[in-house]
Design a protein around this motif. Structure first.
Motif, short mmCIF file in Angstrom:
data_model
loop_
_atom_site.label_atom_id
_atom_site.label_comp_id
_atom_site.label_asym_id
_atom_site.label_seq_id
_atom_site.Cartn_x
_atom_site.Cartn_y
_atom_site.Cartn_z
N LYS A 190 0.90 -1.17 0.09
CA LYS A 190 -0.01 0.09 0.03
C LYS A 190 0.91 1.31 0.12
O LYS A 190 0.39 2.28 -0.08
CB LYS A 190 -1.00 -0.04 1.15
N THR A 192 2.92 4.21 -1.22
CA THR A 192 2.75 5.17 -2.32
C THR A 192 4.00 5.93 -2.61
O THR A 192 4.17 6.73 -3.48
CB THR A 192 1.63 6.00 -2.06
N THR A 231 -1.54 5.92 4.08
CA THR A 231 -2.26 4.76 3.40
C THR A 231 -2.05 3.55 4.51
O THR A 231 -2.59 2.32 4.17
CB THR A 231 -1.48 4.28 2.09
#
Length: 261
Positions: A190, A192, A231
């Motif tokens: 997850k 980024t 995230t």
């Protein structure tokens, strides 16, 4: 009287307390202990100095101890310290008092405020109803603390021999192996590559390499990186998978990035 509060906060609990106090004291400034150490002496008869910080492993954060040892405080300064804790008060205030005494400075007022726990490596944060209950109680407690500080009241740190002995043993175990503690941090798919974990780390323990966070093995265990990952990609092994993240509702991630400047 002028006042300066030095604080450390990972998820906003201590920052919120410092803000609440500063709003009610005349001419009060709050400064993060993650910023540059003041070059000139601080305090004196016309300036009170305060410390607001969380209890970590029954003690003060490790780098805070170094900050206070290096801070040049003038004689005659009214000093106060407020810790926030989730489960155990520990021995942080007594240890801070000892550091100040070695500098011939008296810790005039010491108190504790119970706040929501945020060490999600060991336990999840309280549910929303419990959070609001804790916030309400803490605001009342801080209001009473403000009245005492405003009147220059004295209150010594509570002394517990059992806590003192346990703290010293715990500190040796934890910080004797601190260079290996962050080896369990991972960023899952997850991630980024936003770099926010590196930006919020108070001790610059995270570098971004090849679009991936790399921990540098001088971690303070504050868990800012986990709590503020947008995230929820950062995990501590399997212990934090699926655990709700926490930060005080009155703070934002920008508060922690800005205080490093």
């Amino acid at each position: 009287m002028k006042s300066t509060i030095y604080y450390f906060s990972a998820t906003g609990n201590s920052l919120e307390i410092a803000r609440q106090i500063s709003k009610e004291l005349d001419n009060c400034t709050i400064k993060s202990m993650t910023t540059k150490l003041p070059e000139e002496p601080v305090g004196g008869p016309d300036e009170s100095i305060g410390f607001v910080f969380p209890v970590y492993y029954l003690d003060m954060p490790f780098f805070m101890e170094q900050f206070v040892e290096k801070l040049n405080i003038l004689p005659g300064t009214f000093c106060f310290a407020i810790t926030n804790y989730a489960r155990y008060k520990g021995n942080a205030l007594n240890n801070l008092e000892e550091i100040l005494q070695k500098k011939n400075i008296q810790l005039d007022y010491a108190d504790e405020v119970k706040m929501p726990g945020n060490y999600i490596v060991s336990y999840p944060p309280p549910n929303p109803d419990k959070l609001e209950e804790i916030f309400k109680t803490s605001r009342i407690k801080v209001d009473n603390i403000i009245k005492s500080i405003s009147n220059n009241n004295k209150k010594t740190a509570e002394k517990s021999l059992l806590s003192r002995i346990f703290t010293k043993h715990l500190k040796f175990i934890i910080f004797g192996n601190i260079s290996k503690w962050d080896e369990k941090f991972v960023a899952d798919n997850k991630c980024t590559c936003c770099g926010q974990c590196s930006e919020v780390c108070p001790v610059e323990n995270i570098k971004i390499e090849n679009c991936h966070p790399i921990w540098q093995h001088h971690c303070e265990r504050c868990l800012r990186c986990i709590q503020w990952c947008p995230t929820e990609a950062i995990q501590y092994g399997k212990k934090t998978v699926g655990i709700k993240r926490y930060h005080h509702p009155n703070v934002t991630v920008e508060n922690f990035i800005e205080t490093k400047d």
